[in-house]
Design an enzyme around this catalytic site. Structure first.
Site, PDB file in Angstrom:
ATOM      1  CG  ASN A  80      -1.917   1.125   1.223  1.00 30.89           C
ATOM      2  OD1 ASN A  80      -1.678   2.183   0.644  1.00 30.89           O
ATOM      3  ND2 ASN A  80      -3.051   0.899   1.859  1.00 30.89           N
ATOM      4  CE1 TYR A  98     -13.634   9.968  -8.659  1.00 29.03           C
ATOM      5  CE2 TYR A  98     -14.834  11.192 -10.339  1.00 29.03           C
ATOM      6  CZ  TYR A  98     -13.920  10.217  -9.991  1.00 29.03           C
ATOM      7  OH  TYR A  98     -13.293   9.502 -10.979  1.00 29.03           O
ATOM      8  CB  THR A 105      -8.503  11.726 -15.169  1.00 28.40           C
ATOM      9  OG1 THR A 105      -9.860  11.708 -15.625  1.00 28.40           O
ATOM     10  CG2 THR A 105      -8.322  12.953 -14.276  1.00 28.40           C
ATOM     11  CE1 TYR A 157      -9.540  10.411 -10.332  1.00 23.98           C
ATOM     12  CE2 TYR A 157     -10.879  11.305 -12.117  1.00 23.98           C
ATOM     13  CZ  TYR A 157      -9.899  10.442 -11.672  1.00 23.98           C
ATOM     14  OH  TYR A 157      -9.284   9.594 -12.563  1.00 23.98           O
ATOM     15  CG  ASN A 161     -14.981   7.879 -20.773  1.00 22.73           C
ATOM     16  OD1 ASN A 161     -15.316   7.699 -19.613  1.00 22.73           O
ATOM     17  ND2 ASN A 161     -15.138   9.046 -21.374  1.00 22.73           N
ATOM     18  CE  LYS A 215     -31.415   2.223 -10.546  1.00 25.81           C
ATOM     19  NZ  LYS A 215     -31.041   2.163  -9.119  1.00 25.81           N
ATOM     20  NE  ARG A 260     -18.513  11.748 -19.637  1.00 30.06           N
ATOM     21  CZ  ARG A 260     -19.085  12.924 -19.422  1.00 30.06           C
ATOM     22  NH1 ARG A 260     -19.326  13.739 -20.446  1.00 30.06           N
ATOM     23  NH2 ARG A 260     -19.409  13.314 -18.202  1.00 30.06           N
ATOM     24  CG  ASP A 276     -21.197  14.711 -15.815  1.00 26.89           C
ATOM     25  OD1 ASP A 276     -19.956  14.614 -15.902  1.00 26.89           O
ATOM     26  OD2 ASP A 276     -21.978  13.837 -16.209  1.00 26.89           O
ATOM     27  NE  ARG A 313     -15.243  14.059 -18.672  1.00 30.86           N
ATOM     28  CZ  ARG A 313     -15.720  13.103 -17.924  1.00 30.86           C
ATOM     29  NH1 ARG A 313     -15.595  11.841 -18.295  1.00 30.86           N
ATOM     30  NH2 ARG A 313     -16.311  13.372 -16.785  1.00 30.86           N
TER      31      ARG A 313
END
EC number: 4.1.1.35
Length: 388
Positions: free
Chosen positions: A75, A104, A138, A184, A213, A250, A259, A336, A340
């Site tokens: 760790n 997040y 990211t 994040y 992604n 959902k 995306r 959001d 992207r």
């Protein structure tokens, strides 16, 4: 097995190196380890707290690459052995992160510590010991697009200058502090700035990867099967879980966010190019995505429903999706980004990389894996009586 005659992009022989891979037991790490073992002569010091996703590479010890991969259960928060492993390696790749949107909001402190504080020693050890670093960031560091602040009927929203994300030009636009969803992205941006500053001031050789992604087998977890029952994985695993359980998918806030998705095996080719072409990769930030695979989250749900019906042989539900609010799904403080879409100029120029796999093909490959791996376990779990 790997050939001794492998050449880099400039025609130079590729020398075997030792790689300290932090987060080797995760989704990206497992695919990168597979690639390195099967197609290169490089050695991997695989660092993680779990090794389930790379056990097939570690056992049995009769694998032809067994002497080239060694697992270290560490760790990185509090283990003094980490610096020793970085010193033993020529290159360190840091994949360790909390990178699940549901966390997040609900675990902002863990998110900030994991993505910034815990990454600080890795950067420090690489810089102090003159070791090259490939740091995984990211696409979320870009935040919201400029176009998202324009009126909804503005024709400029269709102008790529207002939404295509460029490593060396696009601003990083986050929401207000009370929207903890940005914890994040903010932590990831700050560690990027630290890596970049170490390069500028202390000569650290680095590359920064911004994944858009990445999708494929072994991504995330299926709640209650190989992850916590109350867990909320990222969108593809969330939808996979719904499909496996024959539940409606959902759609958060109507699934209007756009995306792009890239196949993990295509993305790993890009990372291998960075590993083996340091002269071309050092000092650069790379978008790694597939702008041709752009869809809204609603369109993704519709495609996944169709693909899963094909690979499973089961008919789709009459009402395959249901709308939920972001507050209901993620809790208070969610926000959001609207789109992207990566600009691919830098990675194409420096490394000649372009993704190959269509969205349909990558979904078919991924959902075939999900069905074969999880369908029976999900059925058994659903058949068990629920304890009061």
């Amino acid at each position: 097995m790997a050939s001794a005659a492998r050449l880099d992009l400039d025609g130079n022989p590729i020398k075997p190196i030792t790689i300290c891979m932090i987060g080797a037991g995760g989704f990206i790490g497992s695919h990168l380890c597979e690639k390195l073992m099967a197609h290169t002569p490089h050695k991997v010091l695989a660092v993680d707290v779990y090794n389930d996703k790379i056990k097939h590479l570690l056992e049995p010890v009769t694998h032809p690459w067994s002497h080239r991969i060694h697992f270290h259960r560490i760790n990185i928060k509090n283990d003094s052995r980490l610096e020793g492993l970085i010193k033993m390696a020529d290159l360190t790749i840091n994949l360790a992160a909390i990178c699940t949107p549901a966390d997040y909001n609900t675990r902002p402190l863990d998110t900030i510590y994991s993505n910034f504080i815990d990454a600080l020693p890795v950067v420090k050890y690489c810089s102090e010991n003159n070791k090259r670093l490939i740091h995984f960031s990211t696409c979320e560091v870009y935040g919201k697009t400029i176009g998202s602040f324009l009126p909804k009927d503005s024709p400029l929203r269709q102008d790529p200058a207002y939404y295509v994300l460029k490593e060396d030009a696009s601003p990083c636009i986050f929401g207000p502090i009370e929207k903890q969803r940005w914890s994040y992205a903010c932590a990831k941006q700050l560690i990027e700035r630290l890596v970049y500053a170490e390069g500028a001031e202390n000569g650290l050789e680095f590359s920064i990867v911004r994944p858009f992604n990445w999708i494929g087998p072994r991504m995330d977890f299926i709640p209650g099967i190989d992850g916590p029952s109350e867990g909320v994985p990222r969108v593809l695993a969330c939808f996979s879980n719904n499909l496996l359980r024959r539940e409606p998918l959902k759609l958060v806030d109507g699934g209007e966010s756009q995306r792009t998705f890239v196949y993990i095996k295509d993305a790993i080719e890009a990372v291998l190019l960075m590993i083996e072409n340091p002269a071309r990769a050092n000092g650069h930030i790379f978008n790694v995505g597939n702008p041709d695979n752009e869809v809204t989250v609603r369109q993704l749900a519709e495609m996944m429903t169709e693909v899963y019906a094909k690979v499973s042989g089961e008919p789709s539900l009459e009402a395959p999706t249901v709308d939920v609010s972001s507050k209901e799904f993620y809790g208070e403080g969610y926000d959001d980004s609207d789109k992207r879409i990566p600009d691919m100029t830098i990675i194409n120029k420096q490394l000649g990389w372009n993704p190959k796999t269509s969205l349909w093909d990558l979904l078919e490959s991924t959902l075939t894996y999900q069905h074969r791996t999880y369908a029976e376990a999900v059925k058994q779990a659903m058949a068990k009586p629920v304890a009061s």
